[in-house]
Design a protein around this motif. Sequence first.
Motif, PDB file in Angstrom:
ATOM      1  N   LEU A 165      32.579  38.517  42.588  1.00  0.00           N
ATOM      2  CA  LEU A 165      33.154  39.328  41.601  1.00  0.00           C
ATOM      3  C   LEU A 165      31.996  40.036  40.808  1.00  0.00           C
ATOM      4  N   THR A 166      32.215  41.225  40.505  1.00  0.00           N
ATOM      5  CA  THR A 166      31.401  41.955  39.442  1.00  0.00           C
ATOM      6  C   THR A 166      32.145  42.319  38.166  1.00  0.00           C
ATOM      7  N   PHE A 167      31.548  42.042  37.175  1.00  0.00           N
ATOM      8  CA  PHE A 167      32.100  42.196  35.607  1.00  0.00           C
ATOM      9  C   PHE A 167      31.248  43.387  34.877  1.00  0.00           C
ATOM     10  N   PRO A 168      31.572  44.381  34.843  1.00  0.00           N
ATOM     11  CA  PRO A 168      30.732  45.636  34.154  1.00  0.00           C
ATOM     12  C   PRO A 168      30.490  45.237  32.681  1.00  0.00           C
ATOM     13  N   GLU A 169      29.366  45.797  32.149  1.00  0.00           N
ATOM     14  CA  GLU A 169      28.973  45.613  30.770  1.00  0.00           C
ATOM     15  C   GLU A 169      30.273  46.339  29.870  1.00  0.00           C
ATOM     16  N   GLY A 170      30.883  45.762  28.847  1.00  0.00           N
ATOM     17  CA  GLY A 170      31.925  46.243  28.287  1.00  0.00           C
ATOM     18  C   GLY A 170      33.145  45.600  28.482  1.00  0.00           C
ATOM     19  N   TYR A 171      33.340  44.910  29.451  1.00  0.00           N
ATOM     20  CA  TYR A 171      34.676  43.838  29.792  1.00  0.00           C
ATOM     21  C   TYR A 171      34.944  43.275  28.583  1.00  0.00           C
ATOM     22  N   THR A 172      36.192  43.149  28.371  1.00  0.00           N
ATOM     23  CA  THR A 172      36.674  41.959  27.206  1.00  0.00           C
ATOM     24  C   THR A 172      37.105  40.873  28.002  1.00  0.00           C
ATOM     25  N   VAL A 173      37.219  39.730  27.208  1.00  0.00           N
ATOM     26  CA  VAL A 173      37.740  38.389  27.485  1.00  0.00           C
ATOM     27  C   VAL A 173      39.222  38.712  28.419  1.00  0.00           C
ATOM     28  N   PRO A 174      40.094  39.695  27.934  1.00  0.00           N
ATOM     29  CA  PRO A 174      41.273  39.817  28.644  1.00  0.00           C
ATOM     30  C   PRO A 174      41.064  40.461  30.079  1.00  0.00           C
ATOM     31  N   ASP A 175      40.022  41.334  30.062  1.00  0.00           N
ATOM     32  CA  ASP A 175      39.875  41.963  31.354  1.00  0.00           C
ATOM     33  C   ASP A 175      39.088  40.943  32.147  1.00  0.00           C
ATOM     34  N   ILE A 176      38.175  39.918  31.903  1.00  0.00           N
ATOM     35  CA  ILE A 176      37.667  39.073  32.610  1.00  0.00           C
ATOM     36  C   ILE A 176      38.725  38.075  33.259  1.00  0.00           C
TER      37      ILE A 176
END
Length: 405
Positions: A165-176
């Motif tokens: 899985l890829t998590f972009p810069e700027g993702y928040t804890v809820p997003d993750i």
Amino acid sequence: MEFNSNKSHSNDFYFSNQEDGTSAAKRAAATPQSAKKKKKKKEGVGSTYMFFILVIIVSMVVSIYAIMCMNDVLAITKTRSSVTVSFNQTVKDSDEAIDAFADSGLIKCKNFCKFFIKVRDKVFSSNPLGGPFDAGIYYLNGKMGLEGMLTALKGEQGTKETISLTFPEGYTVPDIINKLAENDVCDKNALVSAIQSTEFTYSTVADLKANETIPYRLEGFLFPDTYEFYIGESAASTIKKFLENGDSKYSEKYRNRAKELGLTDYEVITIASIIQREAANNDQMKKISAIIHNRLEDTVNFPTLGCQSTSDYITNKVAPSLTSTSGHTSEYYMTYYNTNNNSTVVGLPAGPICNPGEKAITAALYPSKTDAKFFFHDTKGNLYTATTYSEFKQKVKQYAPYLDA
């Protein structure tokens, strides 16, 4: 009258088996000894019976214990009912973990289990289960068996099925959290618990404690990147991957630079998170960083940062993730994160508003040189800066008149 001494005693009777005094005495003496032999014989039979009964009882007890031991290891008759096992600190070895399993009712014969794991690790030295294990909250059940539960504490699963899985810069804890849960990596509640309460030893987060004013303790420190996870991986193991990566990226050079600027590492990450959300591209980051630093150095004239992104974080990310069991409302958090011109927050918000990438962190530590105190974007993402308020208003009128509406 004469008596004849040779007269036959025809009236006398004699019995051939009649005993004399000596024989009778011997018989009388012999009778108790015979009784004793019979009594001893009966006692001997009784003792034999008792011995066999004891053997049977001991055998039954040993058999039951052996079955219980095997059941702990193989989970033959265990149920799949989920049990939550929580460790606030790193579990140093399997003995400590097994004690917790026993306290939670997952196993019955903990001493045998401890012995079994020690023997198992000697035989299968390439895949030891003796620990240590990460702190965290684990959802276990007896059907997993002893080895399965210890494997779960290691963050691995028996199926070894993984997902990238890829998590972009700027993702928040809820997003993750949402992305991990949607891809069956972790349970949402377990992830929130790990983020809020699990202690990690990485230098960037070792001293971070839950704070009433901050929605998510580890916001800002879950480093954006591509990761590979096990399906059903433990929450602690999952979060550890983000933190380990971020800790390696935040070098000693960065720490020393933060001290030169008079900032804590937490403040650097907070500034970087605002830069990450405010910049339209990487090229704008150092200019925006410079304006933020300029305002922080002159809070008398510029008490607030004037950044919309900090309040947007509460409105768009935190508020939708709150539940009926959440400790605070979005309005409560807004009082610590709203840095607009009409807010009462002086300087930085209570904490980071997203998880910044390395470019944003570098920009926070090495801003460009400018006297500008204001910035804004037009609809195409172009950045405009200004030193004075009058200059700012003039540029807004020229390039983004809709901002004055």
